[in-house]
Design a protein around this motif. Structure first.
Motif, mmCIF file in Angstrom:
data_model
loop_
_atom_site.group_PDB
_atom_site.id
_atom_site.type_symbol
_atom_site.label_atom_id
_atom_site.label_comp_id
_atom_site.label_asym_id
_atom_site.label_seq_id
_atom_site.Cartn_x
_atom_site.Cartn_y
_atom_site.Cartn_z
ATOM 1 N N ASN A 50 1.169 -1.517 0.651
ATOM 2 C CA ASN A 50 -0.264 -0.193 -0.016
ATOM 3 C C ASN A 50 0.836 1.033 0.134
ATOM 4 O O ASN A 50 0.571 2.226 0.674
ATOM 5 C CB ASN A 50 -0.589 0.174 1.222
ATOM 6 C CG ASN A 50 -2.074 1.037 1.058
ATOM 7 O OD1 ASN A 50 -2.607 1.604 -0.091
ATOM 8 N ND2 ASN A 50 -2.169 1.369 2.173
ATOM 9 N N LYS A 68 -12.586 -5.630 4.941
ATOM 10 C CA LYS A 68 -12.331 -4.159 4.975
ATOM 11 C C LYS A 68 -11.205 -3.495 5.881
ATOM 12 O O LYS A 68 -11.155 -2.264 5.223
ATOM 13 C CB LYS A 68 -13.806 -4.304 6.147
ATOM 14 C CG LYS A 68 -14.407 -2.524 6.480
ATOM 15 C CD LYS A 68 -14.173 -1.869 5.186
ATOM 16 C CE LYS A 68 -15.272 -0.183 5.719
ATOM 17 N NZ LYS A 68 -15.830 0.318 4.726
ATOM 18 N N LEU A 86 -5.275 -0.756 5.260
ATOM 19 C CA LEU A 86 -5.998 0.473 4.975
ATOM 20 C C LEU A 86 -7.596 0.395 5.231
ATOM 21 O O LEU A 86 -8.046 -1.030 5.469
ATOM 22 C CB LEU A 86 -5.989 0.472 3.566
ATOM 23 C CG LEU A 86 -7.206 1.008 2.664
ATOM 24 C CD1 LEU A 86 -7.236 2.235 2.217
ATOM 25 C CD2 LEU A 86 -6.516 -0.575 0.843
ATOM 26 N N ASP A 140 -10.915 -0.247 3.878
ATOM 27 C CA ASP A 140 -11.383 0.217 2.127
ATOM 28 C C ASP A 140 -12.666 0.953 2.209
ATOM 29 O O ASP A 140 -13.568 0.431 2.738
ATOM 30 C CB ASP A 140 -11.366 -0.976 2.265
ATOM 31 C CG ASP A 140 -11.455 -1.526 0.167
ATOM 32 O OD1 ASP A 140 -10.734 -0.493 -0.356
ATOM 33 O OD2 ASP A 140 -12.071 -2.000 -0.387
ATOM 34 N N ASN A 141 -12.634 2.267 1.513
ATOM 35 C CA ASN A 141 -13.760 2.748 0.873
ATOM 36 C C ASN A 141 -13.539 2.242 -0.779
ATOM 37 O O ASN A 141 -14.539 3.365 -1.791
ATOM 38 C CB ASN A 141 -13.179 4.408 1.611
ATOM 39 C CG ASN A 141 -13.801 3.679 2.830
ATOM 40 O OD1 ASN A 141 -14.759 3.598 3.397
ATOM 41 N ND2 ASN A 141 -12.879 4.693 3.674
ATOM 42 N N GLU A 143 -11.525 1.416 -2.486
ATOM 43 C CA GLU A 143 -9.580 1.234 -3.312
ATOM 44 C C GLU A 143 -9.032 -0.058 -3.522
ATOM 45 O O GLU A 143 -9.022 -0.463 -5.093
ATOM 46 C CB GLU A 143 -8.916 1.516 -2.457
ATOM 47 C CG GLU A 143 -8.750 3.069 -1.972
ATOM 48 C CD GLU A 143 -9.432 3.541 -0.858
ATOM 49 O OE1 GLU A 143 -9.645 4.212 0.445
ATOM 50 O OE2 GLU A 143 -10.526 2.906 -0.341
ATOM 51 N N LEU A 144 -9.992 -1.145 -2.801
ATOM 52 C CA LEU A 144 -9.364 -2.712 -3.332
ATOM 53 C C LEU A 144 -9.663 -2.737 -4.911
ATOM 54 O O LEU A 144 -9.638 -3.197 -5.842
ATOM 55 C CB LEU A 144 -9.177 -3.315 -2.760
ATOM 56 C CG LEU A 144 -8.836 -4.944 -2.600
ATOM 57 C CD1 LEU A 144 -7.797 -4.731 -3.564
ATOM 58 C CD2 LEU A 144 -9.598 -5.697 -1.363
#
Length: 222
Positions: A161, A198, A208, A210-211, A213-214
């Motif tokens: 990341n 998450k 991270l 996660d919102n 991005e992944l």
């Protein structure tokens, strides 16, 4: 130590989260480079650690493993394919070009001594409150750790990341010069994505939450 989730702590070992290890329950996951031991011991002060597990036996993850295990009198756990390198300390032998300048530097200054592996970890095994996920590619026996109840994922180096040159945060494939099988690693990334994590905890880069991005990263590799 930085609290990430219930009984999950991050220990940043170099500035800007460029190398991390983690504590899950009473288990230390990874151990940075050879000079990381004192930072790890300071972070662990007052916390009982009973086991040490590796995502993989590269120089920036097993560097302090032997010192930590011998000092704390705790066992080392790895996957079967990582066992030989973890026990021998020859942790750059698997690199695509082990004679590369960076590989030679890591072997000389980052890699720790070998240590007997006490337990082999495989898919589905329980490590504290987490489950082992086999994620080969970056290394032959790379594993990750996932806790379904709150979707916390210890990624290791399946993904990083940050840009390892600029240290700017962002999702990337692990560097090719340290990755045994890039296609296999992509399959492992897809396997982790299917878990719908998450909170992602990386060997390199900040944690991270996660919102999306992944998912955006995954669109680029399909």
């Amino acid at each position: 130590m930085k609290l990430i989730a219930e009984n999950v702590f991050q220990i940043p070992l170099l500035p800007r989260n460029s190398i991390n290890c983690y504590v899950i329950d009473d288990i230390l996951i990874d151990a940075g480079i050879r000079s990381s031991a004192n930072n790890i011991f300071r972070a662990l002060k007052g916390k009982k650690i009973t086991k040490h597990a590796l995502t993989h036996a590269h120089a920036d993850h097993q560097g302090s493993s032997s010192v930590v295990c011998n000092t704390l009198n705790i066992p080392l756990w790895t996957s079967e394919p990582e066992k030989e390198n973890a026990e021998s300390g020859n942790v750059t032998d698997e690199y695509p070009n082990k004679k590369h300048l960076i590989a030679r530097f890591q072997r000389k200054y980052w890699a720790g001594g070998g240590l007997k592996v006490s337990k082999i970890l495989k898919e589905g095994d329980t490590v504290g409150s987490f489950t082992v996920i086999e994620t080969p590619g970056h290394s032959r026996g790379h594993i990750s750790f996932y806790r379904e109840k709150d979707r916390v994922l210890i990624v290791g180096d399946t993904l990083v990341n940050m840009n390892l040159v600029t240290t700017v945060p962002g999702l990337h494939h692990p560097p090719a010069i340290f990755t045994t099988d890039k296609k296999r690693n992509i399959s492992s990334i897809k396997k982790l994505f299917a878990l719908n994590p998450k909170i992602l905890c990386f060997g390199h880069g900040p944690v991270l939450i996660d919102n999306g991005e992944l998912e955006r990263f995954m669109r680029k590799i399909h």
